[in-house]
Write a protein that holds these residues in place. Structure first.
Motif, PDB file in Angstrom:
ATOM      1  N   LEU A 262       0.854  -1.186   0.000  1.00 36.30           N
ATOM      2  CA  LEU A 262       0.000   0.000   0.000  1.00 36.30           C
ATOM      3  C   LEU A 262       0.895   1.243   0.000  1.00 36.30           C
ATOM      4  N   ASP A 263       0.865   1.978  -1.104  1.00 36.74           N
ATOM      5  CA  ASP A 263       1.717   3.156  -1.295  1.00 36.74           C
ATOM      6  C   ASP A 263       0.885   4.417  -1.077  1.00 36.74           C
ATOM      7  N   GLU A 264       0.983   4.999   0.092  1.00 34.63           N
ATOM      8  CA  GLU A 264       0.188   6.187   0.439  1.00 34.63           C
ATOM      9  C   GLU A 264       0.980   7.487   0.321  1.00 34.63           C
ATOM     10  N   ASP A 265       2.253   7.395  -0.017  1.00 37.99           N
ATOM     11  CA  ASP A 265       3.103   8.580  -0.135  1.00 37.99           C
ATOM     12  C   ASP A 265       3.904   8.492  -1.426  1.00 37.99           C
ATOM     13  N   SER A 266       3.535   9.276  -2.420  1.00 36.53           N
ATOM     14  CA  SER A 266       4.162   9.195  -3.749  1.00 36.53           C
ATOM     15  C   SER A 266       5.655   9.445  -3.701  1.00 36.53           C
TER      16      SER A 266
END
Length: 363
Positions: A262-266
């Motif tokens: 889960l990538d919540e910070d580009s």
């Protein structure tokens, strides 16, 4: 649509089987991979056996009588191979294993399998005076083996077979090991047959205990690989849970582990991707089988991760999924999610893959 039909539909949509126009079933993609792993488990079972390789069943071996195999040319050929290629194992008791490409009998009430199929055969050549003892032991060992591969061990039963009137029960015995699916029916996954050979000077072996030359009694085990594969897939699918998980044995699951991120910070996307690639390499080198595709799933939406990736992984029978996030880059912690319980436990990235390997060793 009954529950068994729903299972077949689910297995088809997940890429394990194909349902053909004539209602026959054929293994497909993931099912073929699963079948090869089951075949390897059979090869590893009773490791002291003499392995004679693979053959194609000839027309001269086409007698359908389950006790007629001792008179077949193939049995004679196998016995000669035992004497010539494995002389140290040519004594009573001993085991011979071989595989045949053969017509599938389709003698169950739940499904039909497309022919030809693979028959896994084990011949146990034993001392005549201990034949029944070996026969009962082999029944028990075989049943336990199937139970260990199953998500529901209670399915498996030993069913005595009725002998034709002309056969003497002192010289012939037969049982089937069946997998039952309630009122829907049952599938024979293995057949065991005992034949006492008499007055056949072409088949003589020394008794391992006494050295006396004897004509062995033969206990034959036969497994139709494709039929048994579909029976175990059906077992993993027919679990009466609300989920569509495929509860495959962890050792036999075509894919043992998946990686979801889960990538919540580009700003951390590249670092997170590199970490996933590192984990992919570490797990692959450990010998564990990673989930199909890119070996990991990277998404920015938590709902998509759970509704799409994890649901698909459960349908494929993937036992464990490593769940990473941006926090993993900071503290090294990730979630290990179980297919069976749907519960995730926290572990440190440095414990992967040893933690997983320890889990799989327990099977």
């Amino acid at each position: 649509m009954n529950r068994i039909q729903r299972c077949f539909k689910s297995l088809s949509s997940a890429g394990f089987i194909r349902i053909l126009d004539d209602h026959q079933l054929e293994l497909f993609s993931h099912g073929i991979a699963y079948s090869k792993l089951l075949q390897q488990q059979w090869l590893n079972l009773r490791p002291l056996a003499a392995h004679l390789g693979s053959t194609h069943k000839s027309s001269s071996d086409s007698n359908p009588h389950r006790f007629a195999f001792t008179r077949s040319p193939q049995f004679l050929t196998n016995f000669k191979k035992l004497l010539e290629d494995h002389p140290r194992k040519a004594k009573c008791p001993t085991l011979i294993k071989h595989q045949q490409s053969s017509c599938v009998l389709n003698d169950n009430s739940l499904f039909r399998v497309k022919s030809p199929g693979t028959v896994l055969t084990t011949d146990f050549l034993v001392e005549p005076y201990r034949a029944l003892e070996h026969f009962y032991n082999m029944q028990r060992e075989s049943k336990i083996w199937w139970m260990r591969l199953s998500s529901d061990p209670s399915r498996f039963s030993i069913v005595p077979c009725h002998l034709p009137d002309e056969l003497d029960s002192k010289s012939y015995q037969a049982i089937d090991i069946t997998s039952k699916y309630g009122e829907a029916g049952e599938v024979i996954v293995e057949k065991l047959s005992l034949v006492k050979m008499e007055d056949n000077e072409g088949f003589i072996l020394p008794d391992a205990r006494t050295g006396e030359r004897v004509i062995p009694t033969v206990i034959r085990s036969t497994i139709d690989l494709e039929t048994a594969t579909i029976a175990l897939l059906l077992d993993g699918c027919d679990h009466r849970r609300e989920t569509q998980s495929l509860l495959l044995n962890r050792i036999l699951a075509p894919y043992q582990c998946g990686i979801a991120c889960l990538d919540e910070d580009s700003s951390l996307s590249d670092d997170l991707r590199d970490l996933c690639l590192h984990l992919t390499n570490v797990i692959s080198q450990s010998g564990l089988r990673l989930c199909q595709g890119s070996d990991f799933e990277l998404t920015k939406e938590s709902s998509k991760l759970r509704s799409d990736y994890l649901t698909e992984s459960d349908k494929l029978g993937v036992p464990y999924t490593l769940m990473l996030s941006n926090k993993t880059l900071k503290n090294g912690l990730l979630q290990l999610r179980s297919r069976d319980t749907m519960i995730a436990e926290t572990i440190h990235i440095s414990d992967v893959p040893d933690y997983l390997l320890n889990i799989f060793r327990k099977d």
